[in-house]
Design an enzyme around this catalytic site. Sequence first.
Site, short mmCIF file in Angstrom:
data_model
loop_
_atom_site.label_atom_id
_atom_site.label_comp_id
_atom_site.label_asym_id
_atom_site.label_seq_id
_atom_site.Cartn_x
_atom_site.Cartn_y
_atom_site.Cartn_z
N LYS A 174 0.79 -1.23 0.00
CA LYS A 174 0.00 0.00 0.00
C LYS A 174 0.83 1.28 0.00
O LYS A 174 0.36 2.33 -0.45
CB LYS A 174 -0.94 0.01 1.20
CG LYS A 174 -2.13 -0.93 1.08
CD LYS A 174 -3.18 -0.42 0.12
CE LYS A 174 -4.47 -1.20 0.22
NZ LYS A 174 -5.52 -0.65 -0.67
N SER B 33 0.75 -9.92 -0.67
CA SER B 33 0.54 -8.47 -0.66
C SER B 33 0.85 -7.79 0.67
O SER B 33 1.07 -6.58 0.70
CB SER B 33 -0.90 -8.15 -1.06
OG SER B 33 -1.82 -8.80 -0.19
#
Length: 402
Positions: A51, A302
């Site tokens: 992110k 992720s």
Amino acid sequence: MLDYNLILDAAQRLKKRVRRTELIQAHHFSERLGLPLYFKCENLQRTGAFKIRGALNFMTAQSREALAGGVITASAGNHAQGVAFSADLLGVKAVVYMPESTPPQKVFATRDYGAEVVLEGKNFDEACAAALRQAEQTGALFVHPFNDPLVMAGQGTIGLELLEDIPDLANVLVPIGGGGLIAGIARAIKETHPHVRVIGVESAAAPSMRQAVKAGEVITVPIRASLADGIAVKTAGSNTFPVVRDYVDEIVLVDEEEIALAIVSLMERNKLMVEGAGAVGLAALLNGKVKKITGKTVALLSGGNIDVKTIAVVVERGLLAAGRYLKLKVELDDVPGALARLAAEIAEARANISIITHDRRSESLPIGKTEVLVELETRGAEHIHEVTKHLTKRGYMIEVIK
């Protein structure tokens, strides 16, 4: 539609500011699946997740005037830390709205980066609505976690790195929440390598993008609590949806037990700490959710921001799913030696007792009976069958507890 040049610009903007994460070959899983599998380890990224790429790209693309009033965002955790880190780096005030159910580890980490945290709402969507209202009232710049071209472009730099590291890439599996990550990666890859198969993976508890693609438009779907809290989004992004629709080849779903087993497998086999959202790609592969897959394949890990309490729950669920842990309820005659005989029978079945509790006071028990709850270490589904068959054959009334 996301402009490919935005992704190229993001790569230059983020150079030396974010970690170019490792791409490692997963030898054990490659042998198990019969294809060359690699992990793209964004769980090792600064702030522990991908992110930071989108957040930092968005913020560094703004003028100082636009940032003067500070930034505000909503997140289940990883985007929060990305925005907080980026704001601290740029000397900008940050306020982050997080769902009330956000794991404490993610809340503490966000505050440690200097952001103000506001816990509001039962899920991401409610927290996001509150953050948008506050942004309108204060004039702070809202940094959307996924539904913004600059954020999508930042995430797309992962796709550029994959193609540089594996020019003959055949498949990539990417987690989907709101769609910013997979939209950026798919756009980056398909521009120059249209033959690469881009596969999205969602939690079955929150299939918002899959349902949107099926319906042909963005819709809101009911969601359930999930180990993959980072991708538990009710409504896919209005900007990410058309990119996913046009560039993503397939979207598959995985359930909670499959996610838990993938997390445990990554810890045991690759010594990698990965959160639920980060493990869904491997979960899809291990459970045959993707058909006819061949060639060099990447599963994107992720993020790795998982708290200790969740790890404990995940390990237990993962062991249960793998058949390496068995819980039994057994009713015994309340006589001397009954418990010892049960333990002996369990030993004869080659199972190891982990925990045992003995209750003779329950009102539901007949007089002269006692109830034993026993937790066993087992060697898989076949061994569990052998244990239960052995005990039943010896006359024990047993109940397997899920």
